[in-house]
Scaffold this motif. Structure first.
Motif, mmCIF file in Angstrom:
data_model
loop_
_atom_site.group_PDB
_atom_site.id
_atom_site.type_symbol
_atom_site.label_atom_id
_atom_site.label_comp_id
_atom_site.label_asym_id
_atom_site.label_seq_id
_atom_site.Cartn_x
_atom_site.Cartn_y
_atom_site.Cartn_z
ATOM 1 N N ASP A 1 37.327 19.012 -23.112
ATOM 2 C CA ASP A 1 36.703 17.650 -22.403
ATOM 3 C C ASP A 1 35.182 17.818 -22.685
ATOM 4 O OD1 ASP A 1 39.048 16.360 -21.521
ATOM 5 O OD2 ASP A 1 38.947 17.660 -19.624
ATOM 6 N N ARG B 1 38.558 22.582 -20.197
ATOM 7 C CA ARG B 1 39.820 21.900 -20.848
ATOM 8 C C ARG B 1 40.422 20.948 -20.224
ATOM 9 N NH1 ARG B 1 39.856 24.451 -25.582
ATOM 10 N NH2 ARG B 1 39.019 26.714 -25.486
ATOM 11 N N PRO B 2 41.163 20.172 -20.827
ATOM 12 C CA PRO B 2 41.969 18.829 -20.101
ATOM 13 C C PRO B 2 43.043 19.697 -19.230
ATOM 14 C CG PRO B 2 42.267 19.025 -22.344
ATOM 15 C CD PRO B 2 41.314 20.031 -22.215
ATOM 16 N N ARG C 1 46.841 19.944 -18.354
ATOM 17 C CA ARG C 1 47.919 19.527 -19.122
ATOM 18 C C ARG C 1 49.205 20.350 -18.330
ATOM 19 N NH1 ARG C 1 45.613 20.054 -24.740
ATOM 20 N NH2 ARG C 1 44.771 17.921 -24.974
#
Length: 127
Positions: free
Chosen positions: A87, A105-106, A108
């Motif tokens: 991101d 990081r996204p 998930r």
């Protein structure tokens, strides 16, 4: 090459990330990847030859900036899609005057389909 996200630790070699971001074609790919795309789709969208595209996608994958996933179709054929795996990236100068990168990081969650895709990618890499 398929990067194993479960084996990832977020201390990346800044040199790899900065080198990747310093390359104009890889930046173009990053700017184009607003949704998962195949190498062919990216090649056309970025106006980059397909052979070069695969090298650049390998570079982005090795730097942990892009992930690969295998989409299995009902026909039995499969296709590889690429998507961004960050991101935000921050470059920092430490007290020792070395550059480091921090990658956000996204979040998930892995679905059954994604786990199957990862398994298929690992099998494909082993052949």
């Amino acid at each position: 090459m398929v990067h194993d996200p479960s084996a990832r630790d977020d201390e990346y070699l800044s040199e790899d990330v900065l080198s990747t971001l310093g390359d104009e074609p890889t930046r173009t790919i990053i700017e184009t990847l607003s949704e998962p795309m195949t190498a062919t789709e990216l090649s056309e969208a970025c106006d980059i030859p397909q052979s070069t595209m695969y090298r650049k996608l390998d570079q982005l994958t090795e730097a942990s900036l892009v992930t690969e996933s295998t989409q299995i179709r009902e026909s039995g054929q499969h296709t590889t899609r690429y998507e961004l795996d960050f991101d935000e990236i921050a470059v920092q100068l430490s007290e020792e005057h070395t550059l480091t990168t921090k990658i956000d990081r996204p979040a998930r969650e892995s679905t059954a389909d994604q786990r199957l895709e990862e398994l298929w990618a690992q099998i494909r890499e082993g052949t």
